[in-house]
Design a protein around this motif. Sequence first.
Motif, mmCIF file in Angstrom:
data_model
loop_
_atom_site.group_PDB
_atom_site.id
_atom_site.type_symbol
_atom_site.label_atom_id
_atom_site.label_comp_id
_atom_site.label_asym_id
_atom_site.label_seq_id
_atom_site.Cartn_x
_atom_site.Cartn_y
_atom_site.Cartn_z
ATOM 1 N N ALA A 161 0.809 -1.220 0.000
ATOM 2 C CA ALA A 161 0.000 0.000 0.000
ATOM 3 C C ALA A 161 0.840 1.267 0.000
ATOM 4 O O ALA A 161 0.435 2.276 -0.574
ATOM 5 N N SER A 192 -11.522 -2.795 5.021
ATOM 6 C CA SER A 192 -10.520 -2.604 3.972
ATOM 7 C C SER A 192 -9.561 -3.792 3.910
ATOM 8 O O SER A 192 -9.203 -4.252 2.820
ATOM 9 N N GLU A 239 -1.926 2.260 -5.235
ATOM 10 C CA GLU A 239 -1.888 1.783 -3.854
ATOM 11 C C GLU A 239 -1.399 0.339 -3.802
ATOM 12 O O GLU A 239 -0.373 0.002 -4.359
ATOM 13 N N GLU A 240 -2.163 -0.548 -3.113
ATOM 14 C CA GLU A 240 -1.654 -1.908 -2.914
ATOM 15 C C GLU A 240 -1.513 -2.689 -4.221
ATOM 16 O O GLU A 240 -0.791 -3.673 -4.284
ATOM 17 N N GLU A 247 -15.598 4.459 -3.561
ATOM 18 C CA GLU A 247 -14.410 3.702 -3.171
ATOM 19 C C GLU A 247 -13.349 4.628 -2.585
ATOM 20 O O GLU A 247 -12.615 4.258 -1.671
ATOM 21 N N ASN A 248 -13.297 5.861 -3.108
ATOM 22 C CA ASN A 248 -12.336 6.820 -2.577
ATOM 23 C C ASN A 248 -12.633 7.172 -1.123
ATOM 24 O O ASN A 248 -11.731 7.451 -0.340
ATOM 25 N N PHE A 293 -10.858 4.805 1.123
ATOM 26 C CA PHE A 293 -9.446 5.154 1.280
ATOM 27 C C PHE A 293 -9.287 6.368 2.194
ATOM 28 O O PHE A 293 -8.341 6.450 2.983
ATOM 29 N N ASP A 294 -10.216 7.325 2.103
ATOM 30 C CA ASP A 294 -10.162 8.489 2.970
ATOM 31 C C ASP A 294 -10.335 8.098 4.434
ATOM 32 O O ASP A 294 -9.699 8.666 5.328
ATOM 33 N N LEU A 334 -9.377 5.325 5.718
ATOM 34 C CA LEU A 334 -8.105 4.718 6.135
ATOM 35 C C LEU A 334 -7.074 5.792 6.440
ATOM 36 O O LEU A 334 -6.266 5.656 7.363
ATOM 37 N N THR A 335 -7.067 6.877 5.670
ATOM 38 C CA THR A 335 -6.145 7.972 5.921
ATOM 39 C C THR A 335 -6.393 8.578 7.301
ATOM 40 O O THR A 335 -5.452 8.987 7.996
ATOM 41 N N SER A 355 -6.771 14.625 -0.351
ATOM 42 C CA SER A 355 -7.539 13.408 -0.102
ATOM 43 C C SER A 355 -7.626 12.574 -1.370
ATOM 44 O O SER A 355 -7.366 13.053 -2.475
ATOM 45 N N TYR A 356 -8.002 11.307 -1.206
ATOM 46 C CA TYR A 356 -8.150 10.427 -2.366
ATOM 47 C C TYR A 356 -9.272 10.911 -3.269
ATOM 48 O O TYR A 356 -9.157 10.882 -4.490
#
Length: 506
Positions: A40, A114, A283-284, A371-372, A375-376, A378-379, A442-443
């Motif tokens: 990631a 996630s 990312e991953e 989906e973004n 990820f946000d 997770l941030t 941000s994503y």
Amino acid sequence: MANDTADARPPDGLKPNAIGFVDALVIGLNATSPAYSLAAVIGPVVALVGIYAPGVMLASFVPMLLIASAFYYLNKVDQDCGTTFSWVTRAMGPWAGWLGGWAIAMTGVLVVGSLADVAVSFALLAFGLDSWVDNDVVRQSLTVLLILVMTAVCVIGTEVSAKVQNVLILAQVVCLLAFAVVALYRVYADTGTLDSVDPSITWLDPFGAGGASLTGALLLGVFIYWGWESAVNLTEEVEDSATAPGKAGVWSTVILLVTYVSVGFAVVAYAGTAFLADNAGEEEYVFALLADEVMGGWDWVVLLAVSTSGLASTQTTIIPASRTALSMARRHALPGHFGHIHPRFRTPDVSTWWVAGIAIAWYVVVNLISENALFDSLTALSLLIAFYYALTGVACAVYYRRHLTESVHHFLLIGLGPLVGAGLLAWLLVESVSDMADPANSYSGVSWFGLGPPLVIGIGIALTGVVLMVVLRLVTPAFWSERPGVADPDLVHGGHGTNGGHGKES
């Protein structure tokens, strides 16, 4: 003196001596999800600092080791599965302790979905079912099913969980090492397919790139080490509970350092900085791209490593959240039903299923947004991680404050080290808030209330915690009558608290 009534343990507590040191170490390692974490962040870190990515991983290790030292010494005094919650309460009072426990519980909620998604996606890729990955309904349904299965494993028993983790870490490490060896061999044999770069010891210089890019990279670096404390959350279920869980946490960070730096060298050397920077947005999935380049027809080996990493971490991330909720409930800091212990398996079944249920709801709802947005969320984790790690470091120095000048050992390892670690994490926390305030970082690239979505999520979680804490203070005031204490001399000079958090206080 702590409130003895609030500390009382039910006779049917967690199962003592269920696992040993090695099992705890493995769980600590798997909780960090090393293959997934590397996959990631390697692209974004290289995009920020280029060839100095291994140096950033080395620098990020420093605050983790210092905080692991705090976990070790606090666990010697108080073997409570609530870890940060219990320790901060003892050292700094119930308000700070409650917020530390809330932060730990919410990290599990944010990340479990996630991790399970990654485990499912990479397993499907490994078996050539790429179209299933692109089908949101199929992928998300399998993700929810996986969370339910891994939650059931957590409830059935710590011994079963440990056996599953032993298999998963072995598969993960073997796959990662195979990837690193092949990549480095092809670099030196000049058979690589990308713009390879010969490795250099100068890559370990974290200040090579300097500037603001270093700060951003360090934030990512801290994330890849997060999770090792799951070993300490099992303290009431580990043999030699006063020292083994803390040692497992410390050794987890050291093993992770070796793994991350080794694979970091291999990836940067084989792919070169341009490829990794250009694909940082993947990312991953950058590992999925690299797997085919490095391993050819054996790319499934790397895909399987990332899948098992996500699978293992799905299970182990539930552990600290559920054990913290259990600890809070039996101290009357949460409703009593969260403290229920399964009569047969002797695990915190109610809190475990609650964590899973909320995590599933979060995963589904956030995916419906975009989906973004996932990820946000997770941030936003970096805010919670930096907060409760820093809080633990401060709590260690505060709790042992009367003994820090008794020896150089006490001053450095129990006082100064944890405080320096806390200070570094506090600095990163402030930098995170500043960075996340800009929606462009941000994503999703969108603005929520004029701020970046990750910061809004972090603030929302913090405010929700404060409101809930105040409500519980009014409804069940017993926990808030506890007063901070200091370490007893007997504990500092070789004695241990009893299993379950009954260490003496003065």
